[in-house]
Design an enzyme around this catalytic site. Structure first.
Site, PDB file in Angstrom:
ATOM      1  N   PRO A  16       4.316   0.595  -7.018  1.00  0.00           N
ATOM      2  CA  PRO A  16       3.906  -0.133  -8.427  1.00  0.00           C
ATOM      3  C   PRO A  16       2.406  -0.603  -8.287  1.00  0.00           C
ATOM      4  O   PRO A  16       1.997  -1.088  -7.454  1.00  0.00           O
ATOM      5  CB  PRO A  16       4.869  -1.415  -8.260  1.00  0.00           C
ATOM      6  N   MET A  17       1.673  -0.198  -9.609  1.00  0.00           N
ATOM      7  CA  MET A  17       0.345  -0.462  -9.580  1.00  0.00           C
ATOM      8  C   MET A  17      -0.016  -0.933 -11.112  1.00  0.00           C
ATOM      9  O   MET A  17       0.620  -0.206 -11.853  1.00  0.00           O
ATOM     10  CB  MET A  17      -0.474   0.832  -9.455  1.00  0.00           C
ATOM     11  N   CYS A  99       0.946  -8.938  -4.047  1.00  0.00           N
ATOM     12  CA  CYS A  99      -0.278  -9.080  -5.029  1.00  0.00           C
ATOM     13  C   CYS A  99      -1.104 -10.387  -4.726  1.00  0.00           C
ATOM     14  O   CYS A  99      -0.604 -11.366  -4.568  1.00  0.00           O
ATOM     15  CB  CYS A  99       0.299  -8.855  -6.547  1.00  0.00           C
ATOM     16  N   LYS A 138       8.720  -6.185  -1.594  1.00  0.00           N
ATOM     17  CA  LYS A 138       7.415  -5.534  -1.079  1.00  0.00           C
ATOM     18  C   LYS A 138       6.353  -6.808  -0.651  1.00  0.00           C
ATOM     19  O   LYS A 138       6.229  -7.441  -1.227  1.00  0.00           O
ATOM     20  CB  LYS A 138       6.846  -4.631  -2.306  1.00  0.00           C
ATOM     21  N   HIS A 170       3.161  -3.247   3.051  1.00  0.00           N
ATOM     22  CA  HIS A 170       1.790  -2.863   2.968  1.00  0.00           C
ATOM     23  C   HIS A 170       1.199  -3.337   4.016  1.00  0.00           C
ATOM     24  O   HIS A 170       0.904  -4.381   4.242  1.00  0.00           O
ATOM     25  CB  HIS A 170       1.146  -3.454   1.647  1.00  0.00           C
ATOM     26  N   GLY A 211       0.176   1.706   2.189  1.00  0.00           N
ATOM     27  CA  GLY A 211      -1.190   1.317   2.511  1.00  0.00           C
ATOM     28  C   GLY A 211      -2.157   2.138   3.184  1.00  0.00           C
ATOM     29  O   GLY A 211      -1.945   2.647   4.374  1.00  0.00           O
ATOM     30  N   GLY A 232       0.143   5.110  -3.457  1.00  0.00           N
ATOM     31  CA  GLY A 232      -0.194   4.632  -4.606  1.00  0.00           C
ATOM     32  C   GLY A 232      -1.442   5.284  -4.979  1.00  0.00           C
ATOM     33  O   GLY A 232      -1.201   6.206  -5.703  1.00  0.00           O
TER      34      GLY A 232
END
Length: 334
Positions: A16-17, A99, A138, A170, A211, A232
């Site tokens: 997801p970005m 995030c 995540k 990550h 990552g 990603g």
């Protein structure tokens, strides 16, 4: 590496970005891989509950399998947002605990939740009770000056005890103060071994890694140690690498459609979007990296980056840019 979990089929995912993995990006990515799990951008639970659901959460069945990533820390709101997501057809609900942006921190969710695994556990438990689809998390390996051995162990124990179906990690710390979100994706050192050690502790739980992974070949190496791999930015900037996934990871020998067919599909898709009131740029911006490293790639980028933003632009812009790539390939071969 086998895992005794129904979630085990999700061996490869596109991360997801924010501002990138919208429905148009996912439509493009799906042309290259049938089996990869695709994620939405992070959607704040309040937006999912109170916002324009079709605009914020809508997607086409052709994008499946698609997972909804939620942001938040209020268990009741997350459970409600999860119910909405399941009703709309998402195959998984994922909670963002990674995030590091200021906006996310001010809302007390994202990576700062690494400090409060009990709140994450409450959210997971509420979502598990609310939906039948998998609920996943995540996270990072830690934040700020946390000991990553303790922090990640505590988070993993909390979410798995609460019933989480998978944990995507990550493999970097997040620094909540002093680094921007962009810097947090590059500056904290990668520690893949920390994620491997976590998997050794949770043999029967799905642990995925994310990552800094740049190629599908690198991803395959990680699959010797963990259950899933997530790429990603590398995929976003070079979507064509997804053409390797179904064969290399899922053992499907057919592979994707030809690039001619994919360009044609995206042109028709763009025409439908424009006819519904959208703009070509909404789609073309995700296609800029398509011919990364190939002859004509620069001209492709130039045409899409300039002409797709013009008022009244149609799929003819994509076709003209593709013709430039084809001409460059012919000239190179001559």
């Amino acid at each position: 590496m086998p895992v005794s979990s129904a979630y085990g089929a999700n061996r490869f995912a596109v991360a997801p970005m924010i501002d990138w993995t919208d429905r148009h990006c996912r439509t493009l990515h799906r042309q290259f891989t049938r089996y990869s799990l695709l994620y939405t951008e992070m959607i704040v639970a309040d937006a999912a509950i109170h916002g324009d659901r079709e605009r914020i959460l809508g997607f086409a069945n052709e994008e499946q399998p698609v997972a909804l990533q939620l942001g938040g820390s209020d268990a009741a709101k997350l459970a409600e947002a999860a119910r909405i997501g399941e009703a709309m057809g998402y195959v998984e609900i994922n909670l963002n605990v990674g995030c590091p942006s200021d906006r996310v921190q001010s809302g007390t969710f994202g990576a700062c939740l690494m400090k409060t695994p009990e709140i994450v556990a409450q959210a997971v438990l509420a979502m598990k009770r609310a939906v039948d689809v998998p609920v996943t998390v995540k996270c990072r390996i830690g934040v700020d000056d946390q000991d990553t051995e303790i922090a990640l162990n505590n988070l993993a124990k909390a979410v798995f005890d609460a019933g989480a179906d998978a944990l995507w990690v990550h493999a970097r710390k997040a620094w909540l103060k002093g680094l921007s979100p962009k810097e947090n994706r590059d500056i904290p050192p990668l520690d893949y071994d920390r994620v491997y050690r976590l998997k050794q502790q949770y043999v029967n739980q799905f642990i995925g890694i994310n990552g800094g992974i740049q190629t599908i070949s690198e991803g395959l190496q990680h699959l010797n140690h963990v259950d899933g791999v997530m790429l990603g930015r590398a995929v976003y900037h070079n979507p064509m690498m997804l053409a390797e996934v179904d064969t290399a990871i899922y053992g499907n020998e057919n592979g994707p459609a030809s690039i001619d067919a994919i360009i044609d599909y995206m042109c028709h898709y763009a025409d439908r979007h424009i006819a519904a009131g959208g703009r070509l740029s909404h789609i073309a911006r995700h296609m800029v990296g398509l011919f990364h490293g190939a002859a004509g790639a620069r001209r492709w980028r130039q045409i899409l980056s300039t002409e797709a933003n013009q008022t009244g632009a149609t799929s003819n812009v994509i076709r003209r840019a593709y013709a430039a790539v084809q001409n460059a390939a012919i000239e190179k071969a001559a």
